[in-house]
Design a protein around this motif. Structure first.
Motif, mmCIF file in Angstrom:
data_model
loop_
_atom_site.group_PDB
_atom_site.id
_atom_site.type_symbol
_atom_site.label_atom_id
_atom_site.label_comp_id
_atom_site.label_asym_id
_atom_site.label_seq_id
_atom_site.Cartn_x
_atom_site.Cartn_y
_atom_site.Cartn_z
ATOM 1 N N HIS A 313 0.806 -1.139 0.001
ATOM 2 C CA HIS A 313 -0.086 0.021 -0.025
ATOM 3 C C HIS A 313 1.229 1.114 0.144
ATOM 4 O O HIS A 313 1.856 1.522 0.699
ATOM 5 N N VAL A 314 0.565 2.012 -0.893
ATOM 6 C CA VAL A 314 1.060 3.534 -1.037
ATOM 7 C C VAL A 314 2.610 3.263 -1.131
ATOM 8 O O VAL A 314 3.596 4.214 -0.407
ATOM 9 N N PHE A 315 3.322 2.437 -1.557
ATOM 10 C CA PHE A 315 4.683 2.245 -1.492
ATOM 11 C C PHE A 315 5.565 3.355 -2.132
ATOM 12 O O PHE A 315 6.679 3.700 -1.671
ATOM 13 N N PHE A 316 4.978 4.219 -2.972
ATOM 14 C CA PHE A 316 5.564 4.981 -3.906
ATOM 15 C C PHE A 316 5.942 6.262 -2.853
ATOM 16 O O PHE A 316 6.639 6.972 -3.242
ATOM 17 N N LEU A 317 5.167 6.298 -1.793
ATOM 18 C CA LEU A 317 5.567 7.433 -0.703
ATOM 19 C C LEU A 317 6.592 7.127 0.042
ATOM 20 O O LEU A 317 7.487 8.382 0.221
ATOM 21 N N THR A 318 7.016 5.991 0.090
ATOM 22 C CA THR A 318 8.168 5.742 1.260
ATOM 23 C C THR A 318 9.363 5.193 0.112
ATOM 24 O O THR A 318 10.449 5.167 0.851
ATOM 25 N N LYS A 319 9.259 4.723 -0.998
ATOM 26 C CA LYS A 319 10.055 4.309 -1.865
ATOM 27 C C LYS A 319 10.169 4.936 -3.310
ATOM 28 O O LYS A 319 9.908 4.435 -4.072
ATOM 29 N N PRO A 320 10.076 6.549 -3.240
ATOM 30 C CA PRO A 320 9.720 7.005 -4.489
ATOM 31 C C PRO A 320 10.802 6.939 -5.442
ATOM 32 O O PRO A 320 10.471 7.177 -6.761
ATOM 33 N N ASP A 321 12.011 6.378 -5.449
ATOM 34 C CA ASP A 321 13.005 6.210 -6.408
ATOM 35 C C ASP A 321 13.101 4.857 -6.696
ATOM 36 O O ASP A 321 13.777 4.598 -7.616
ATOM 37 N N CYS A 322 12.260 3.813 -6.247
ATOM 38 C CA CYS A 322 12.333 2.461 -7.051
ATOM 39 C C CYS A 322 11.649 2.538 -8.034
ATOM 40 O O CYS A 322 10.882 3.431 -8.751
ATOM 41 N N ASP A 323 11.977 1.298 -8.959
ATOM 42 C CA ASP A 323 11.543 1.194 -10.252
ATOM 43 C C ASP A 323 9.896 1.391 -10.437
ATOM 44 O O ASP A 323 9.405 2.025 -11.402
ATOM 45 N N LYS A 324 9.248 0.450 -9.573
ATOM 46 C CA LYS A 324 7.922 0.613 -9.631
ATOM 47 C C LYS A 324 7.062 1.959 -9.374
ATOM 48 O O LYS A 324 6.332 2.425 -9.888
ATOM 49 N N ALA A 325 7.838 2.629 -8.406
ATOM 50 C CA ALA A 325 7.398 4.255 -8.244
ATOM 51 C C ALA A 325 7.603 4.880 -9.265
ATOM 52 O O ALA A 325 6.834 5.719 -9.794
ATOM 53 N N LYS A 326 8.460 4.800 -10.022
ATOM 54 C CA LYS A 326 9.110 5.538 -11.183
ATOM 55 C C LYS A 326 7.709 5.116 -12.212
ATOM 56 O O LYS A 326 7.621 6.044 -12.971
ATOM 57 N N GLU A 327 7.878 3.899 -12.360
ATOM 58 C CA GLU A 327 6.836 3.239 -13.437
ATOM 59 C C GLU A 327 5.408 4.311 -13.010
ATOM 60 O O GLU A 327 4.690 4.567 -14.131
ATOM 61 N N LEU A 328 5.088 3.963 -11.864
ATOM 62 C CA LEU A 328 3.637 4.522 -11.519
ATOM 63 C C LEU A 328 3.670 6.000 -12.011
ATOM 64 O O LEU A 328 2.830 6.852 -12.415
ATOM 65 N N MET A 329 4.908 6.916 -11.324
ATOM 66 C CA MET A 329 4.909 8.352 -11.626
ATOM 67 C C MET A 329 4.727 8.617 -13.237
ATOM 68 O O MET A 329 3.976 9.458 -13.664
ATOM 69 N N ASP A 330 5.479 7.591 -14.018
ATOM 70 C CA ASP A 330 5.372 7.879 -15.435
ATOM 71 C C ASP A 330 4.033 7.745 -16.072
ATOM 72 O O ASP A 330 3.726 8.369 -16.937
ATOM 73 N N ARG A 331 3.487 6.925 -15.316
ATOM 74 C CA ARG A 331 1.900 6.446 -15.873
ATOM 75 C C ARG A 331 1.068 7.815 -15.676
ATOM 76 O O ARG A 331 0.119 7.972 -16.129
ATOM 77 N N VAL A 332 1.145 8.260 -14.197
ATOM 78 C CA VAL A 332 0.259 9.380 -14.006
ATOM 79 C C VAL A 332 0.733 10.512 -14.904
ATOM 80 O O VAL A 332 -0.247 11.228 -15.239
ATOM 81 N N VAL A 333 1.807 11.094 -15.190
ATOM 82 C CA VAL A 333 2.248 12.113 -16.129
ATOM 83 C C VAL A 333 1.573 11.587 -17.535
ATOM 84 O O VAL A 333 1.141 12.683 -17.964
ATOM 85 N N ALA A 334 1.818 10.414 -17.921
ATOM 86 C CA ALA A 334 1.203 10.207 -19.200
ATOM 87 C C ALA A 334 -0.195 10.288 -19.062
ATOM 88 O O ALA A 334 -0.819 10.757 -20.325
#
Length: 342
Positions: A313-334
């Motif tokens: 749950h909400v891993f991207f908040l605690t691990k913003p630099d991991c590959d999956k968090a970057k993938e999610l950020m890219d998806r949000v931006v797109a």
């Protein structure tokens, strides 16, 4: 670091072994009722049977200003001095002063009980989101339960959304394009996003181009396939603290959009929707069920799904630099930029 929902589940399992066939007795008869701890998320909060909450080891509060790494500027604006409602605005580094940027209204998570727009967790995330997506972001600092039971957080969020759409701030006037308005939030904040879409449909709200639900916090009185029963039990307890007036418990349409009698999902007041979940999240089955229900409805918009393998749950908040968090950020931006490219 364990995610919040994982901590909740672990703490609940250790202190209250769960048997789906039995009711759970949260009280201890030997202690005064007001002193009985019914639930504790280690390092986050402790809830007493009296309804009191004790917030533990809060994340640092960061001041608004200019971020040297991203060039994003931020500032705080008080919307209602009486209630304390405020927002933190984020303006990315401006390359072309004549360019108008999409406006994104963000609602933070925390189970309606903890966190704030200016906490390090959300300041850093929304700052990064504004830089990556090129949006003017409005992060809402709504009132928290139990001091301010729901619907206070929903009402504050609606007021902040209307304020953002009315373009009353200079940053929004000069750099924002509210004809390209987006909503986003994580966990309880994603729950708020759903409520905002329903309010906009029934109250004549602003046009919303897209909505992003990051690991939304939904539940129900009966566990669904793939959902850990303990997750539903934890939600029921936390929801009763945040929303003591909910007649239907976790089948309140705000917590269970698929409950009998809930407003029809085809009323969602946006044109595009992105729903995401972590594969290892105890809420993933609910999130997928929400996505499937929207897809199966007669809603005329488009809905996308992203599930992050191996993440909680909400891993991207605690691990913003991991590959999956970057993938999610890219998806949000797109997702945000897709409308401009269309």
């Amino acid at each position: 670091m364990l995610s919040l929902i994982s901590i909740y589940i672990l703490a609940f399992q250790l202190s209250h072994p769960f048997n789906p066939g039995q009711s759970t007795n949260f009280a201890m008869a030997t202690e005064p009722e007001s002193d009985v701890v019914v639930f504790e998320a280690p390092a986050h909060f402790r809830i007493y049977k009296s309804g009191k909450i004790e917030r533990l080891q809060r994340h640092p509060v960061l001041p608004a200003g200019v971020d040297e790494t991203t060039g994003v500027a931020s500032k705080d604006v008080v919307l209602d001095a009486d209630t304390g409602l405020s927002v933190r605005l984020y303006r990315p580094k401006i390359q072309d002063p004549s360019e108008k940027l999409p406006v994104l209204v963000y609602f933070h998570g925390g189970g309606f009980l903890i966190e704030s727009a200016d906490s390090s967790t959300y300041h850093n995330y929304v700052n990064a989101l504004a830089a990556a997506a090129g949006v003017v972001a409005v992060s809402v600092d709504y009132r928290l339960a139990p001091e301010h039971p729901l619907p206070a957080a929903y009402d504050d969020s609606w007021a902040a959304l209307l304020w953002a759409a009315s373009v009353q701030d200079g940053w929004l006037t000069e750099h924002g394009d509210v004809s390209r308005l987006f909503l986003a939030g994580d966990s309880a904040g994603a729950n708020i996003v759903h409520d905002m879409l329903m309010r906009a449909a029934s109250n004549g709200g602003p046009r919303i181009e897209g909505a992003i639900l990051l690991h939304p916090w939904f539940s129900g009185s009966t566990a669904i396939e793939g959902e850990p029963p303990v997750a539903a039990a934890i939600t029921a307890l936390m929801w009763s603290v945040a929303c003591p007036g909910a007649v239907d418990g976790t089948d309140d349409p705000r917590m269970n959009p698929m409950a009998p009698g809930a407003p029809a999902l085809e009323k969602l007041a946006c044109e595009r929707l992105l729903v995401s979940a972590g594969k290892k999240d105890g809420l993933a089955a609910r999130d997928r069920a929400y996505y499937d229900a929207v897809t199966a409805s007669s809603w005329r918009g488009t809905v996308d799904w992203l599930e992050s393998e191996g993440e909680e749950h909400v891993f991207f908040l605690t691990k913003p630099d991991c590959d999956k968090a970057k993938e999610l950020m890219d998806r949000v931006v797109a997702f945000i930029s897709a409308g401009a490219a269309a």
